[in-house]
Scaffold this active site. Structure first.
Site, PDB file in Angstrom:
ATOM      1  CE  LYS A 100      44.716  18.973 -12.976  1.00  0.00           C
ATOM      2  NZ  LYS A 100      45.500  18.790 -14.225  1.00  0.00           N
ATOM      3  N   GLY A 113      50.800  15.898 -14.506  1.00  0.00           N
ATOM      4  CA  GLY A 113      50.122  16.354 -13.400  1.00  0.00           C
ATOM      5  C   GLY A 113      50.408  15.459 -12.052  1.00  0.00           C
ATOM      6  N   GLY A 124      48.900   6.488 -17.244  1.00  0.00           N
ATOM      7  CA  GLY A 124      47.643   7.160 -17.097  1.00  0.00           C
ATOM      8  C   GLY A 124      47.120   7.569 -18.666  1.00  0.00           C
ATOM      9  CB  ILE A 125      45.211  10.672 -19.219  1.00  0.00           C
ATOM     10  CG1 ILE A 125      44.089  10.427 -18.235  1.00  0.00           C
ATOM     11  CG2 ILE A 125      44.710  11.334 -20.596  1.00  0.00           C
ATOM     12  CD1 ILE A 125      43.258  11.497 -17.789  1.00  0.00           C
ATOM     13  CE1 TYR A 158      45.015  17.212  -9.781  1.00  0.00           C
ATOM     14  CE2 TYR A 158      42.553  17.178  -9.417  1.00  0.00           C
ATOM     15  CZ  TYR A 158      43.664  16.976 -10.249  1.00  0.00           C
ATOM     16  OH  TYR A 158      43.427  16.203 -11.425  1.00  0.00           O
ATOM     17  CG  ASP A 194      61.556  17.706 -12.190  1.00  0.00           C
ATOM     18  OD1 ASP A 194      60.310  17.838 -12.028  1.00  0.00           O
ATOM     19  OD2 ASP A 194      62.359  17.770 -11.060  1.00  0.00           O
ATOM     20  CG  LEU A 195      57.347  18.861 -17.579  1.00  0.00           C
ATOM     21  CD1 LEU A 195      56.125  18.679 -17.783  1.00  0.00           C
ATOM     22  CD2 LEU A 195      58.230  19.694 -18.231  1.00  0.00           C
ATOM     23  N   GLY A 207      53.722  13.688 -19.558  1.00  0.00           N
ATOM     24  CA  GLY A 207      53.050  12.784 -18.559  1.00  0.00           C
ATOM     25  C   GLY A 207      52.626  11.339 -19.455  1.00  0.00           C
ATOM     26  CB  SER A 230      40.518  17.996 -12.849  1.00  0.00           C
ATOM     27  OG  SER A 230      39.942  17.141 -11.990  1.00  0.00           O
TER      28      SER A 230
END
Length: 257
Positions: A155, A71, A12-13, A151, A41-42, A8, A111
């Site tokens: 997590k 994610g 973002g992060i 979601y 592509d995970l 990722g 998260s």
């Protein structure tokens, strides 16, 4: 120079973590659907396997750290495929490449949603390793207008997987600290549609209270990930470290378990 794999990594992060590590002199092998050293592509078994082989080839067979960060936040079975199975496959698949490092480290992005309502059956199916049934359950939740539980369920499952494996011979037993972070609301492309208006931000604050400094930029959780996979971290094991402006405290009170 340490070699760190970050999934990722294009936004973002993940992107913020990659920038921090590169600035301190590390080599980063980014993994994402685009704009990365490894394009993969995970969400698919084939994509996960190809990612491992591509990282093996680029790294020469040895890496120093893995940040399993990729994610999704969609009310879709794809979120299960990426958030749980993609993350676990990344960590399991790349663990053999860590063994040759003098200071191997691994971290994942969970998260604060792991504290929120979730679907117990989806969590159980994910942890049981039955991806097809887990994806079917996710679709059932979508069809029942309960897709919002997907979601948080991924997590919860991911955090439990980390706790169950961190102290095992395969991880702690080979000197690899395995930990995770639990971010609150981070202003990234993934959350942009959730906090676009003042009304949305106020509604989100009721669900995710962040009394310390409010919403954060991606650099904040990225700094924590960077430390968790640094040589300095020798004894933090199996911990989900909340970086959430106080959400965990507000929601759970004085409970430390």
């Amino acid at each position: 120079m340490r070699t760190v794999v970050i999934t990722g990594s294009a936004s973002g992060i993940g992107l913020a973590t990659a920038e921090i590590l590169r600035d301190r002199g590390d080599r980063v092998i980014g993994v994402d659907l685009h704009d990365a050293e490894v394009v993969a592509d995970l969400s698919t078994v084939a994509g996960r396997a190809a990612m491992v082989e591509d990282v093996r080839a680029l790294s020469g067979g040895t890496i120093d750290a893995v940040v399993a960060n990729a994610g999704l936040a969609l009310s879709s079975p794809a979120t299960v495929a990426v958030n749980f199975y993609g993350c676990v496959a990344t960590l399991d698949g790349l663990r053999p490449l860590l063994v040759g490092s003098s200071a191997p480290r691994a971290a994942l992005t969970s998260s604060m949603a792991s504290l929120m309502p979730h679907d117990d059956l989806l969590v159980e199916l994910a942890l049981a390793g039955d991806e097809s049934k887990a994806l079917e359950r996710a679709q059932e939740l979508v069809d029942a207008d309960l897709g919002a539980l997907i979601y948080s369920s991924t997590k919860v499952a991911l955090s439990r997987w980390m706790r169950r494996h961190a102290a095992t011979p395969e991880w702690a037993g080979t000197g690899i600290p395995l930990n995770g972070i639990g971010p609150g609301i981070v202003e990234t492309p993934m959350t942009a549609d959730l906090i676009a208006s003042e009304e949305q931000r106020a509604a989100m604050a009721d669900v995710v209270p962040m009394p310390l400094n409010g919403y954060m930029q991606a650099e904040v959780p990225a700094r924590l990930l960077a430390w968790l996979v640094s040589e300095e971290n020798t004894h933090v094991c199996g911990q989900l470290v909340f970086v959430d402006g106080g959400s965990d405290v507000v929601i759970r009170g004085d409970s430390t378990w």
